[in-house]
Design a protein around this motif. Sequence first.
Motif: not given
Length: 116
Positions: A9-21
């Motif tokens: 939850s934290m990683a996908t929320t904070a890095y949602a804008h980041y294109p690299r999975k």
Amino acid sequence: APFIPPSVSMATTAYAHYPRKDTQIMICIYTAFLIYLDDKFQGNIDDVRDFNERFVVGEKQRDPTLDCFAQLLREMPLHYGRVVSNIMVTSTLNLVTALLLENETQDMPVSASSLF
């Protein structure tokens, strides 16, 4: 396992804008270890107490999960640039120091003269 859902939850929320999975995955794993570290600290300070010293000299950690975390920290330069990986590693070691400081000072009396 219980640390994975909040870290996802934290990683996908904070890095949602980041294109690299792969970056999101790395942050997720890193965050899960941080949550574990905080939980471990609450239950068994002894395994956390010597984390930094063991990390610096390359010794195996007493706790297998903390040993995996130490390995992940050593791999940061493989995933991030020099400055970013250095900041992440040193900040993590500072977090361990802060947890220890909090533990060792929790019963200290506060003096009014020490506030000024």
